[in-house]
Write an enzyme that holds these catalytic residues in place. Sequence first.
Site, mmCIF file in Angstrom:
data_model
loop_
_atom_site.group_PDB
_atom_site.id
_atom_site.type_symbol
_atom_site.label_atom_id
_atom_site.label_comp_id
_atom_site.label_asym_id
_atom_site.label_seq_id
_atom_site.Cartn_x
_atom_site.Cartn_y
_atom_site.Cartn_z
ATOM 1 C CG ASN A 114 -1.914 -1.000 1.217
ATOM 2 O OD1 ASN A 114 -2.115 -1.495 0.199
ATOM 3 N ND2 ASN A 114 -2.378 -1.638 2.134
ATOM 4 C CG HIS B 18 -4.058 -7.357 5.072
ATOM 5 N ND1 HIS B 18 -4.592 -7.877 4.105
ATOM 6 C CD2 HIS B 18 -3.699 -5.998 4.621
ATOM 7 C CE1 HIS B 18 -5.119 -7.239 3.329
ATOM 8 N NE2 HIS B 18 -4.536 -5.912 3.540
ATOM 9 C CE1 TYR C 136 -2.746 -5.533 -0.402
ATOM 10 C CE2 TYR C 136 -3.225 -7.923 0.309
ATOM 11 C CZ TYR C 136 -3.600 -6.707 -0.025
ATOM 12 O OH TYR C 136 -4.765 -6.207 0.094
#
Length: 574
Positions: A140, A190, A199
């Site tokens: 992210n 996460h 990811y």
Amino acid sequence: MREAIFEELLARYERQLRSRIKATGIQLDLDVSDEGHTTLSYAQLRTLTLADPSATATVVDALRFLHENAFHPEAEETGNWWHWEIGTPRILLDICVLLRTQLPESDLKDYLAAVQWFCPDPDRRVKSGPWSPLSETGANRADKALIVALSGLLAGDADRVALARNGLSPLFEYATSGDGFYEDGSFIQHDTVAYTGSYGVVLLTSVGEILALLRGSQWEVTGPGVSVVFDAVEKSFLPFLFEGRMMDTVRGRAIARQHSRDRDIGAATLDAIRVLAESAPASYVERWSALRRPIGFHVFGAMERVVHHRPRWSAALSLSSERIARYECGNGENLHGWYTGDGMLYIYDLCDPDHYTDEFWPTVDPYRLPGTTVDTRRREDVGRGSGRGTGAITAPNRVSGGTLFDGGFGTAELDLHGEGSTLRAHKRWHFLDDAVVALGTDISASDGRRIETIVENRNLRADAGRRFVVDGVAQPPDLGIERRHLSVQWAHLEGVGGYVFPGGVDLMALREERTGTWHAIDVGVSTEGDEVEVRRVFHTLWLDHGISPRGAGYMYVLLPGASEEETARRAAEL
């Protein structure tokens, strides 16, 4: 007017973009019913922009429609934050780069204002304006850094480009907890999910694009910490690639995505490495040009995964504990992932590399995943409904992991605590030159339900007549008939390999045609599978420990790729 350096870097990014995305013709159908469909609508526009240069006027009008009705600074950030702060901004900026000489200045200014409102900084997450105390990590953070860099270049804002570059710094340090790369090659997102193949690939892609984009400019990314990402190619990604496929053991809930299978992510990983090579030192590039499977046993202790590579086959094992999730659900994805982290053993063979690619997840019996010991209770879908947010489901046990031995071999173990069950078991695997030995002890439960250990659940595609032999006797290939074979010493499945049971076991076997849909395991807004029925033939082998067993156990030897004769010979030796 932007300076020449900004335009030069934008032109460089456009070349990257065109080489990365293969555009095809598209029927435009804009939908702003929710944040997920808005992102998909922008994605359609990006494809149209790449596919049809004559469609510029249509794209410009559509961008105005989306800005007025969905994505603007006054819009309320509802639902899944990712679409607002990463998904839509990233795609919108791609379109702005492609149309930067044709897009009216006032339109560009409006779009950049929306992007900067929802993604002002790589470090922080925003919810409808106020700053969130949450600091972005992993993929992210990398995505947001790229968004900030592109918006800075398009706006001619040098400080914003510098902010993007500086925002990468935490990614160039090894994690000791939470998200990121670990020194042992693990990658977690996460907080508790082994996510190299999802990811992790996103992070590798975004960082590679930023490094290539800013290379040679005043914002070039430098410093010794960048080697963390360069080293990850061989430490973190290569061990999980098999014949160009990214192993599902590190793909989390993404295994349920119909249009993002192991082969697709394998290709994305190799593409990310190619882009990263544009900025890597020559010593790395030389090694990457001849990447091969790293033969031997590999332990990724921080994310509780082990991988064993042999010349003609590979094995991967998914474990879990109070530290690492047994599965992740959410966003309507991975509705049947209950047992994927309870010791699921993946076997990959050069003769059948598409075993998991070819409709495996929508058709496999999710209660009988190979390697697992399970309570046969019925389960409810997880993550269905609105699917907002994610859920990583951990287990209470502490013992889980692997140990590397000299010679490239190793062992792994798991203290299994059944979810929603009194089931307990100690499971161990030994990874040898031509075999995997599986052992289970202290298998107990008290819920009045049957307990099973799954030896095999193989996707035979449409080959219902595949030869199956038990102790030298060929078995009838009848579909849908469950058979118990008493005191079996060995078995062999054509095109797969052998199974040896020292001392003999009662072996259960079932060959069946299974029907399923991708929609049944993924109803996510932006990833939803279709409802087209797919059919595959599976051959399942398991050990029945009975109802509420006390102190049960098992031992069996897997011989991937072994012939019938080799299996019989190994059984005679044990």
